[in-house]
Design a protein around this motif. Structure first.
Motif, PDB file in Angstrom:
ATOM      1  N   UNK A 152       0.798  -1.251   0.013  1.00  0.00           N
ATOM      2  CA  UNK A 152      -0.035  -0.026  -0.170  1.00  0.00           C
ATOM      3  C   UNK A 152       0.739   1.377   0.189  1.00  0.00           C
ATOM      4  N   UNK A 153       0.371   2.437  -0.382  1.00  0.00           N
ATOM      5  CA  UNK A 153      -1.030   2.756  -0.827  1.00  0.00           C
ATOM      6  C   UNK A 153      -1.377   2.047  -2.278  1.00  0.00           C
ATOM      7  N   UNK A 154      -2.603   1.644  -2.589  1.00  0.00           N
ATOM      8  CA  UNK A 154      -3.038   1.158  -3.891  1.00  0.00           C
ATOM      9  C   UNK A 154      -4.264   1.774  -4.297  1.00  0.00           C
ATOM     10  N   UNK A 155      -4.206   2.462  -5.658  1.00  0.00           N
ATOM     11  CA  UNK A 155      -5.650   3.079  -6.179  1.00  0.00           C
ATOM     12  C   UNK A 155      -5.826   2.459  -7.285  1.00  0.00           C
ATOM     13  N   UNK A 163      -8.473   2.766 -10.651  1.00  0.00           N
ATOM     14  CA  UNK A 163      -9.452   3.740 -11.423  1.00  0.00           C
ATOM     15  C   UNK A 163     -10.008   3.070 -12.430  1.00  0.00           C
ATOM     16  N   UNK A 164     -11.300   2.834 -12.686  1.00  0.00           N
ATOM     17  CA  UNK A 164     -11.897   2.311 -13.732  1.00  0.00           C
ATOM     18  C   UNK A 164     -11.175   0.855 -14.049  1.00  0.00           C
ATOM     19  N   UNK A 165     -10.909   0.036 -13.268  1.00  0.00           N
ATOM     20  CA  UNK A 165     -10.519  -1.391 -13.536  1.00  0.00           C
ATOM     21  C   UNK A 165      -8.943  -1.177 -13.893  1.00  0.00           C
ATOM     22  N   UNK A 166      -8.336  -0.190 -13.406  1.00  0.00           N
ATOM     23  CA  UNK A 166      -6.816  -0.257 -13.838  1.00  0.00           C
ATOM     24  C   UNK A 166      -5.973   0.370 -12.580  1.00  0.00           C
ATOM     25  N   UNK A 167      -4.795  -0.318 -12.071  1.00  0.00           N
ATOM     26  CA  UNK A 167      -4.209   0.167 -11.205  1.00  0.00           C
ATOM     27  C   UNK A 167      -3.400   1.298 -11.424  1.00  0.00           C
ATOM     28  N   UNK A 168      -3.591   2.456 -10.689  1.00  0.00           N
ATOM     29  CA  UNK A 168      -3.169   3.947 -11.404  1.00  0.00           C
ATOM     30  C   UNK A 168      -1.964   4.127 -10.106  1.00  0.00           C
ATOM     31  N   UNK A 169      -2.032   3.576  -9.196  1.00  0.00           N
ATOM     32  CA  UNK A 169      -0.854   3.837  -7.992  1.00  0.00           C
ATOM     33  C   UNK A 169      -0.719   2.471  -7.223  1.00  0.00           C
ATOM     34  N   UNK A 170       0.391   1.927  -7.388  1.00  0.00           N
ATOM     35  CA  UNK A 170       1.778   2.796  -7.699  1.00  0.00           C
ATOM     36  C   UNK A 170       1.845   2.133  -9.262  1.00  0.00           C
ATOM     37  N   UNK A 171       2.171   3.013 -10.186  1.00  0.00           N
ATOM     38  CA  UNK A 171       2.605   2.815 -11.635  1.00  0.00           C
ATOM     39  C   UNK A 171       3.940   1.925 -11.994  1.00  0.00           C
ATOM     40  N   UNK A 207      -6.751   2.279  -1.369  1.00  0.00           N
ATOM     41  CA  UNK A 207      -6.231   1.542  -0.182  1.00  0.00           C
ATOM     42  C   UNK A 207      -5.094   2.423   0.293  1.00  0.00           C
ATOM     43  N   UNK A 208      -5.311   3.401   1.148  1.00  0.00           N
ATOM     44  CA  UNK A 208      -4.186   4.177   1.740  1.00  0.00           C
ATOM     45  C   UNK A 208      -3.262   3.285   2.632  1.00  0.00           C
ATOM     46  N   UNK A 209      -2.072   3.681   2.876  1.00  0.00           N
ATOM     47  CA  UNK A 209      -1.282   3.176   3.752  1.00  0.00           C
ATOM     48  C   UNK A 209      -1.642   3.417   5.143  1.00  0.00           C
ATOM     49  N   UNK A 210      -1.641   2.322   5.951  1.00  0.00           N
ATOM     50  CA  UNK A 210      -2.132   2.743   7.264  1.00  0.00           C
ATOM     51  C   UNK A 210      -2.200   1.467   7.975  1.00  0.00           C
TER      52      UNK A 210
END
Length: 245
Positions: free
Chosen positions: A54-57, A59-67, A134-137
């Motif tokens: 984490x963190x993991x983002x 968006x619209x079915x695609x991982x944008x973070x981390x790239x 999903x933010x780091x925490x």
């Protein structure tokens, strides 16, 4: 022993209530044991994995973070160094949309557009959908909350499975008791044989549960032990005059 013989000879019912009690006690034990395992070993291990990935983002079915990131982590479920501890291979590779599944080791894999679960028997691929973040925490409390619910269902499901299994086993031993009684030229009702078999099965189960803690477990010895206990009781059990079921 006299009270037990008296219950078997003149008691009511088929001893099912004792099977229910045994199933309930063991189901509670398994649920509590899983809860303890989850809180002390599984939850911290999952938190360590979360700290790595984490963190993991999405968006619209695609991982944008981390790239364009590659990370790997061995999730150890159990005490490190313990021979019985399980290692789960976790891999994140957001530099590619999909993986070539041939040759993948067992574990969990995340790419830019898909999530993979790999076992000895099969590989499942789940396309990512929608958006999530999903933010780091610290997720320990959340993990423990889910572990509590899983523990509840472990107990509930365990109770049902154990009772059905024990009931089938006791029915088998009740019919075995018919043959043992015939050797001594005695006849008993089906309910009596069920009471006898329930108590013999439960007594043997308790002994073998204790033996299992010391590493001894053998199904054939268990079978013979129940039959031997039934034989000892039938030998001293007065014959019934009632019609055998």
């Amino acid at each position: 022993m006299e009270k037990i013989i008296n219950y078997i000879s003149h008691g009511k019912g088929s001893g099912i209530k004792f099977l229910l009690l045994l199933s309930l006690v063991l189901a509670i034990f398994y649920a509590v044991d899983f809860k303890y395992f989850g809180d002390t070993l599984l939850s911290p291990a999952m938190q360590k994995a979360a700290d790595v990935f984490l963190p993991l983002k999405i968006e619209n079915g695609e991982v944008t973070e981390p790239k364009d990131t590659f990370k790997t982590y061995d999730l150890v479920v159990g005490q490190e160094g313990d021979a019985e501890a399980k290692n789960i291979n976790l891999v994140m590779d957001t530099s590619t949309d999909y993986l070539e599944t041939a040759g993948l080791k067992q574990g969990l894999y995340l790419t830019k557009r898909a999530f993979y679960t790999v076992t000895d028997n099969q590989i499942r691929v789940y396309n990512l959908e929608n958006s999530s973040y999903f933010p780091q925490g610290d997720y320990t409390d959340m993990f423990k909350h889910y572990i509590s619910w899983v523990s509840f269902f472990v107990g509930l499901f365990g109770f049902a499975v154990l009772f059905v299994f024990y009931l089938i086993a006791v029915l088998f031993y009740a019919y075995c008791a018919y043959g043992i009684a015939a050797i001594f030229r005695k006849k008993y009702t089906f309910d009596l044989r069920m009471r006898l078999s329930s108590l013999a099965f439960i007594a043997t189960s308790i002994v073998f549960i204790i033996l299992d803690w010391f590493g001894f477990s053998n199904g054939w010895f268990f079978l013979l032990a129940v039959l031997a206990l039934q034989t000892l009781v039938i030998k001293d059990l007065p014959e019934q005059e009632s019609k055998v079921a």
